[in-house]
Design an enzyme around this catalytic site. Structure first.
Site, mmCIF file in Angstrom:
data_model
loop_
_atom_site.group_PDB
_atom_site.id
_atom_site.type_symbol
_atom_site.label_atom_id
_atom_site.label_comp_id
_atom_site.label_asym_id
_atom_site.label_seq_id
_atom_site.Cartn_x
_atom_site.Cartn_y
_atom_site.Cartn_z
ATOM 1 N N LYS A 280 -1.356 -8.005 -11.235
ATOM 2 C CA LYS A 280 -1.983 -6.731 -10.889
ATOM 3 C C LYS A 280 -2.389 -6.016 -12.176
ATOM 4 O O LYS A 280 -1.583 -5.857 -13.089
ATOM 5 C CB LYS A 280 -1.010 -5.881 -10.078
ATOM 6 C CG LYS A 280 -1.664 -4.761 -9.280
ATOM 7 C CD LYS A 280 -0.676 -4.141 -8.295
ATOM 8 C CE LYS A 280 -1.364 -3.068 -7.458
ATOM 9 N NZ LYS A 280 -0.452 -2.464 -6.469
ATOM 10 N N GLU A 366 7.769 1.372 8.814
ATOM 11 C CA GLU A 366 7.934 2.723 9.344
ATOM 12 C C GLU A 366 8.790 2.758 10.604
ATOM 13 O O GLU A 366 9.578 3.694 10.799
ATOM 14 C CB GLU A 366 6.551 3.328 9.645
ATOM 15 C CG GLU A 366 5.721 3.619 8.417
ATOM 16 C CD GLU A 366 4.906 2.423 7.930
ATOM 17 O OE1 GLU A 366 4.142 2.591 6.955
ATOM 18 O OE2 GLU A 366 5.036 1.325 8.535
ATOM 19 N N ARG A 394 2.673 5.009 12.903
ATOM 20 C CA ARG A 394 3.132 3.652 13.192
ATOM 21 C C ARG A 394 4.543 3.627 13.783
ATOM 22 O O ARG A 394 4.986 2.598 14.289
ATOM 23 C CB ARG A 394 3.091 2.812 11.901
ATOM 24 C CG ARG A 394 1.796 2.963 11.124
ATOM 25 C CD ARG A 394 1.680 1.988 9.984
ATOM 26 N NE ARG A 394 1.067 0.752 10.434
ATOM 27 C CZ ARG A 394 0.839 -0.294 9.641
ATOM 28 N NH1 ARG A 394 1.193 -0.254 8.372
ATOM 29 N NH2 ARG A 394 0.277 -1.386 10.113
#
Length: 634
Positions: A280, A366, A394
């Protein structure tokens, strides 16, 4: 320069692998330069340059379906599909979206701002292809962070069972936004590091290939040998057990190896998972050194990596939340902070440093976080579920079934409530009031400023009668003094911040300040209106509402939330329940449409939430009328 010659993916087809490598460098430089001005998701895109090039080089988009999970790692895809000249407008109002956007390009076949949806979408597209007897490829690109989401596991299970032909590319950079957590992260790390397995696997496959004319029985024996080798060298082989052919790990920055592996996957019948290891922030040292900071970045100086910030400015609400939570936790050891993979975005890094044992990051989970908080509360703890409004959607079933139905004493710290700016429609925090206020036992409040947020947090800690939520926006505070001694606010009590007569604006959060600005404007026209800080969306201040109605006050509810089902609806429902049908009430909120990316001011203007529109709507109220104001009706 090769990049100016690339207008569509087909322009890549005649390039050599050496030219593709050169093009990768040009794309990285392009992104670094453009995002230094606009800001955006830099580190994640620098990590997938070669991978995206390889996909568009081999496959035929849009016939072949490339499905990017979340989509914030699709800038390279946008560059290669004819949108390079629009990057100056990235994440700006009516400009280029920061995520994949279906109405932007035929090459954007799936859009999402929430994680872990790509595998389900890929399965749906593979099924549709087979039903229609077509022959296109379906490729899902998902990060290792998104793979921790439960929805991804549901899809993996179904894909492995159905055995449809599709390819899953696992982009493994050991990060989602914050560093990944959980067993899956550790499992992938073991695969990445097990060189003995990789070498032995290659040697075994090479040996099998050298045996001439293998019969069915010998072929099956060879497969068993490979399976035995996997079990001997790596514990788990999770993906193979789920029904996938596993290829990798592959260096995600080695174009020849990427192309070779993708071609191998095409020769396999059934689902294939290619494990690609990337860095990344690849190619820009500041982003490589701190990929969390550079995941989503504001404008910066290219040479030094110094982030450009506006001079001065007051602390963000998120920062005030994080500091206040530390103060409260020092006084109450029952307080535990819970976050679904957003410790930095939710302002919890300082809390984690101060109370490492009381900070729980569950990953992109979640639903799990909500139910876990319910159980923590039942056992006498004081869980604070710190979550963005958009991500809390969610966990709706768990909020209803596990928290509110049990009347569990969970505190919700709902960040990014209201408009969110550049992240746009997938992240707007405008629906949580509507989907929470009708659930029994729930208390919902929102502060007019950062000091009131601190008192609301104290209110929530002192509250022991069930779930309670405080929601706050993605903006800086007003710069008001912060009280050192915090006191609880009586549940359901509003506050009149400006006394007037005849008319009243009822608002919460930033709408209180907007209401005060409207009051100043109308004062110049000879109108002296009231402004009420309607800080509790549930329960309402019924007595204050009745007092206003008794005086014949014309009321306008203004909220940066869905006009359907939020506080304005609650006020109308209240008066209807009392049989009071002659009260003049208007409601203004976010209309029944998705508001796209731009600045928060842009979004408020598009929704009609401006001082001019509010003043016009207030003047239009007549006694005995209940009016819904749309953005085009004022």
């Amino acid at each position: 320069m090769l990049l100016p010659q690339i207008h569509q993916p087909s322009d890549l087809k005649d390039l050599t692998t050496e030219q593709l490598a050169d093009l990768a460098g040009e794309i990285r430089q392009f992104l670094i330069e453009k995002l230094s001005v606009t800001g955006g998701h830099l580190a994640s895109n620098l990590g997938v340059v070669e991978l995206t090039l390889a996909l568009h080089y081999l496959y035929d988009s849009p016939k072949d379906k490339m499905i990017f999970d979340v989509g914030h790692q699709a800038y390279v895809h946008k560059v290669l599909t004819g949108r390079m000249d629009r990057f100056d407008t990235l994440r700006k109002y009516q400009g280029l979206c920061g995520f994949v956007k279906r109405n932007e390009s035929e090459h954007d076949v799936w859009e999402a701002g929430h994680s872990s949806t790509s595998l389900s979408a890929a399965m749906g597209m593979a099924l549709a292809r087979d039903f229609k007897k077509e022959d296109n490829k379906v490729i899902a690109i998902i990060g290792d962070g998104a793979l921790t989401g439960g929805m991804a596991f549901e899809a993996l299970n179904h894909i492995g069972h159905e055995q449809r032909k599709l390819t899953v590319i696992l982009n493994d950079n050991e990060m989602s936004i914050a560093p990944n957590v959980g067993a899956m992260h550790k499992y992938l790390g073991k695969i990445r590091s097990d060189k003995n397995y990789l070498r032995a696997k290659d040697e075994m496959e090479s040996l099998i290939k050298k045996i001439p004319a293998i019969g069915d029985k010998i072929a099956k024996t060879a497969e068993k040998l490979k399976d035995t080798l996997k079990y001997a060298m790596v514990s788990g082989v999770l993906f193979e057990e789920l029904g996938f052919t596993y290829l990798g790990p592959v260096d995600g920055h080695d174009l020849p190896k990427l192309l070779e592996t993708l071609q191998q996957a095409d020769n396999v019948e059934g689902p294939v998972l290619i494990h690609v290891v990337t860095i990344k922030g690849k190619g820009y040292l500041p982003a490589e050194a701190d990929s969390y900071k550079w995941h989503g970045i504001t404008p910066y100086k290219i040479e030094s990596g110094q982030v450009l910030k506006a001079a001065g400015g007051h602390p963000m609400y998120t920062e005030v939340f994080g500091q206040t939570l530390i103060e409260l936790a020092e006084q109450d050891e029952r307080i535990v902070a819970v976050t679904p993979a957003m410790p930095g975005g939710s302002g919890l890094f300082p809390f984690a440093a101060r109370f490492p044992d009381r900070m729980i990051d569950v990953g992109i989970a979640e639903q799990h976080a909500a139910t876990m908080c319910a159980a923590l509360a039942m056992e006498g703890m004081k869980p604070v579920y710190a979550v963005y409004s958009t991500f809390m959607q969610r966990a709706y079933d768990q909020i209803v079934h596990d928290i509110c139905r049990h009347n569990a004493n969970v505190m919700f710290a709902i960040d990014r409530a209201g408009f969110v700016g550049a992240d746009g429609e997938t992240h707007q925090g405008v629906y949580d009031i509507a989907f929470m206020r009708h659930i029994p036992n729930m208390v919902i409040m929102m502060p007019k400023d950062e000091n009131e947020l601190r008192h609301m947090m104290k209110t929530a800690v002192d509250y022991n009668d069930g779930p309670i939520a405080y929601r706050y926006p993605r903006i800086s505070g007003l710069g008001v003094p912060l009280d050192q001694v915090l006191t609880a606010i009586p549940i359901g009590q509003w506050e009149t911040v400006r006394e007037g007569e005849g008319y009243a604006i009822l608002g919460s959060g930033p709408m209180v300040q907007l209401g005060l600005e409207v009051a100043d404007e109308l004062k110049r026209d000879g109108m002296n209106i009231s402004v009420v800080n309607a800080r509790f969306m549930k329960p309402l201040d019924e007595q204050l509402l009745l007092d206003l109605a008794a005086k014949g006050t014309r009321m306008l509810v203004v909220e940066e939330a869905s006009q359907a089902g939020s506080m304005g609806s609650a006020v109308l429902e209240f008066f209807a329940s009392k049989g009071l049908h002659d009260v003049a009430i208007g409601i203004m909120g976010v209309p029944d449409e998705f508001i796209e990316h731009g600045s928060i001011k842009d979004q408020q203007r598009e929704a009609g939430l401006t001082t001019e529109n509010i003043a016009t709507a207030l003047k239009a109220l007549a006694p005995g009328e209940a009016i819904t104001f749309h953005k085009n009706s004022v």
